[in-house]
Motif scaffolding. Structure first.
Motif, mmCIF file in Angstrom:
data_model
loop_
_atom_site.group_PDB
_atom_site.id
_atom_site.type_symbol
_atom_site.label_atom_id
_atom_site.label_comp_id
_atom_site.label_asym_id
_atom_site.label_seq_id
_atom_site.Cartn_x
_atom_site.Cartn_y
_atom_site.Cartn_z
ATOM 1 N N ALA A 138 72.718 39.605 60.700
ATOM 2 C CA ALA A 138 72.214 38.262 60.973
ATOM 3 C C ALA A 138 71.133 38.289 62.048
ATOM 4 O O ALA A 138 70.115 37.592 61.945
ATOM 5 N N ALA A 141 67.875 39.767 60.387
ATOM 6 C CA ALA A 141 67.547 39.348 59.020
ATOM 7 C C ALA A 141 66.042 39.303 58.788
ATOM 8 O O ALA A 141 65.574 39.490 57.663
ATOM 9 N N SER A 184 74.055 37.165 54.849
ATOM 10 C CA SER A 184 74.135 35.789 54.361
ATOM 11 C C SER A 184 72.836 35.233 53.808
ATOM 12 O O SER A 184 72.852 34.202 53.130
ATOM 13 N N SER A 185 71.704 35.875 54.080
ATOM 14 C CA SER A 185 70.437 35.334 53.582
ATOM 15 C C SER A 185 69.682 36.291 52.675
ATOM 16 O O SER A 185 68.776 35.863 51.956
#
Length: 690
Positions: A138, A141, A184-185
């Motif tokens: 994170a 990212a 998450s992305s």
């Protein structure tokens, strides 16, 4: 170099005083090889020992901006990842950031060998390790291009798992969901097309839209590429069509492999398949004999140019004088000659750069929709910031990274493939120089357009008027807006005095026109001109859907103001997306589209579907239901004889209603189903009845 400004005055030198000058410039393509972010050949590195020198060398020698690294977790199969490894990962990603590179990561618990691999980890330990890695991913990212799924089996390639993860479907799904949650992305690439296909029935649309493909034995053997194709019983052709559909908006690539007497490791095969599957990246180091073969046969440079996106501007039209707070109308034609699209989100800015500073102006364009092989027109009027000091400026197009922390580094901005436009110091693509910004003193709007009249031909309405003028010393007329029922439906230049709107349903329409100047002042609307589109023989076209944004896709309404929608597709969160004025539906044995007609079509004889496919032949994948008839699209007869065939180029497929047994009095809903086998992408530009 910029080759033609047409004396910089398309609408300038020969117009009345006070009219804004507009220039149209044509740009020359740059065929050289140069680095661009998140695409191209990739280099193999060890992220825990990454140095600035090797990044700089890769960029200088081979225009490399992508680095691939394994994250070796052999020492932690039954224990937590230690702090030194987590810190080393953070440090390696920081080194990539400081040197203008992005990273592709794959975690693995071994390096084979095959078939008797060293152990991988239990599902529980994989989950624990993902929990540890999630904060690092994170925090970094911005410099992770995408993730390869990894963790399972030999080399993290999802085969030969000593814990049986590769053969346990439920375990694979759970592990992949944990990977998606930890990263998450980012997009996550899977090794095998069979696993991509499996996940289409096990993941939600938002998760599925993040699933790409890394083909780690490309060109190794004919026909299976060492077990890559046909792993679940599908044919190699079906698997390649699936990956071609994935590659439209997700990462596809990988590496070549050891080969024995196969022509698949040659340029002929690569140049046929890589563009079709939308390759964005390939390992430059492995396999060396295959890479050398590409060099010897002359396609290595072609790959360097065309992996991923390759964007260039062909023409741009823009005003040569502006006022602070005024209107900046732009029309920019962009073509993408690369094999894929821009895949991660990225903003687009028009930029004024000059003695008073640099002023980015956000545009609504999304470069991810500038698809491979397509031409796109950006037509937008933006507002000049009110604090721009008077002076002479450059006008530029800027495509920086989505991460604001990287926008100050021009190495993360997209360079257009045009000669004489790239400013390496700023990351700007300079479209024009000599743009004059004057002091804001114009508060007087242009004159109201006069002589507005409208005519109708079939389902098209044409509006014409007498051009407006601006007061002496004003900023000049910058354009005209055409309104239908008070809503802007078109914008044209200052010297254009006609506008045509097509595909209108039967009914009465009221049009007005207003002018705007370079300072942003708008005139009052003109007197209205009204036309009526007849509902009988006078109308030749009844448009069901033409995806022109009016109404917008996703509002649940088609051009007949009736319900329309789609679900279970692999893009647009299941509903497809609008791309270049067409509805793009990406499918892999699933997907449904419906559009209500619910009106008598007895005055119509033909249904016309303007459509193209990614590879051609998609008519066999699609079921079509209308007016009590349900059959494959390929089974419908056409007006020209024979049956419906979809090709890679747009064409009008004309389906006679009576000859195909369609009940014209009660057509009901047009429904398209995509679960009849096959994976691909289709673009529907328009559906109409004549």
């Amino acid at each position: 170099m910029i080759v033609g400004a047409v004396l910089a005055l398309v609408a300038g030198l020969l117009v009345a005083p006070g009219t804004a000058h507009a220039a149209t410039t044509t740009y020359t393509a740059d065929n050289s090889i140069f680095p661009n972010p998140e695409r191209g050949f990739r280099d193999s590195v060890d992220i825990l020992r990454l140095s600035a020198a090797e990044i700089r060398s890769a960029r200088t020698t081979n225009s490399i901006t992508l680095l691939h690294s394994y994250l070796r977790l052999d020492a932690f199969r039954t224990s937590d990842i230690d702090r030194a490894t987590l810190d080393g990962l953070s440090a390696g990603l920081a080194t990539a950031r400081a040197n203008g590179a992005k990273v592709v990561l794959r975690a693995s618990y071994n390096f084979g060998p095959y078939p008797d691999s060293q152990p991988d980890a239990s599902e529980g330990w994989i989950a624990r390790h993902l929990d540890q890695l999630a904060p690092v991913l994170a925090a970094n990212a911005d410099v992770i291009a995408f993730i390869e799924a990894g963790f399972i089996g030999a080399w993290g390639e999802w085969h030969t798992s000593t814990h049986g993860h590769d053969t346990n479907v439920d375990a694979k799904v759970r592990i992949l969901k944990n990977i998606l949650a930890a990263a998450s992305s980012e997009q996550v690439a899977l090794r095998y097309p069979s696993d991509v296909r499996l996940m289409q029935s096990r993941l939600g649309s938002a998760e599925l839209n993040r699933i790409g493909s890394h083909l780690d034995c490309y060109g190794a053997s004919d026909p299976g590429d060492m077990g890559t194709w046909g792993r679940d019983g599908s044919t190699p052709q079906a698997d390649k069509a699936l990956i071609a559909a994935v590659g439209v908006d997700r990462f596809v690539g990988g590496e070549t492999c050891n080969h024995v007497n196969t022509t698949r490791a040659d340029c002929t095969t690569a140049l046929a398949e890589m563009p079709a599957m939308h390759f964005t990246q390939l390992n430059i180091e492995y396999e060396p004999t295959v890479i050398q073969n590409y060099r010897d046969q002359g396609c290595f440079d072609t790959m360097q140019r065309n992996f991923g996106y390759r964007l260039r501007v062909t023409t741009a039209t823009y005003p040569t004088s502006l006022s602070p707070g005024g209107v900046l109308p732009l029309e920019i034609d962009v073509t993408n000659s690369g094999w894929a699209s821009v895949l991660n989100p990225r903003p687009v800015f028009a930029v004024l750069d000059g003695p008073g500073g640099t002023f980015p102006i956000a545009m609504s364009a999304d470069p991810r929709t500038w698809e491979s092989g397509q031409d796109t027109r950006i037509s937008q009027s933006v507002t000049v910031p009110s604090n721009v000091p008077a002076g002479t400026y450059r006008l530029a197009l800027w495509l920086p990274d989505e991460a604001t922390a990287l926008r100050g580094d021009p190495r993360y901005s997209i360079r257009l493939a045009n000669t004489g436009t790239w400013d390496a110091a700023t990351g700007l693509n300079v479209l024009a120089t000599g743009i004059t910004v004057g002091a804001q003193s114009d508060t007087t709007p242009p004159s109201v357009p006069t002589g507005v009249r409208a005519t109708v031909s079939g389902s098209s309405a044409t509006v014409a008027w007498t051009a407006s003028s601006d007061a002496a010393g004003g900023s000049g007329v910058a354009g005209h807006e055409v309104l239908r029922g008070g809503t802007v439906v078109g914008t044209v230049g200052p010297d254009v005095t006609t506008f045509t709107q097509t595909g209108l349903p039967a009914g009465a329409y009221s049009y007005t026109v207003r002018a705007y100047d370079g300072a942003g002042n708008r005139s009052a609307a003109s007197a209205a001109a009204t036309v009526t589109v007849a509902a009988t023989a006078g109308v030749t076209r009844l448009v069901l859907d033409n995806y022109d944004g009016n109404p917008a896709w996703g509002t649940g309404r088609n051009d007949l103001a009736r319900w329309t929608g789609a679900n279970a597709f692999a893009n647009g969160s299941g509903a497809g997306v609008i791309s270049g004025g067409a509805l793009r539906l990406q499918y892999a044995r699933t997907g449904w589209f419906g559009s209500d007609i619910t009106r008598d079509l007895s005055d119509r004889s033909v249904m016309v579907v303007r459509v193209r496919g990614l590879m051609g032949g998609e008519q066999n994948h699609i079921g079509v239901s209308i007016g009590g008839v349900t059959k494959r699209f390929s089974e419908y007869s056409t007006s020209s004889g024979g049956n419906a065939v979809i090709t890679p180029a747009f064409q009008d497929i004309r389906i006679p209603l009576v000859a195909n047994g369609i009940n014209r009095a009660a057509p009901g809903q047009l429904a398209l189903s995509f679960w009849h086998g096959g994976s691909s992408t289709v673009w529907i530009d328009e559906i109409r009845f004549e």
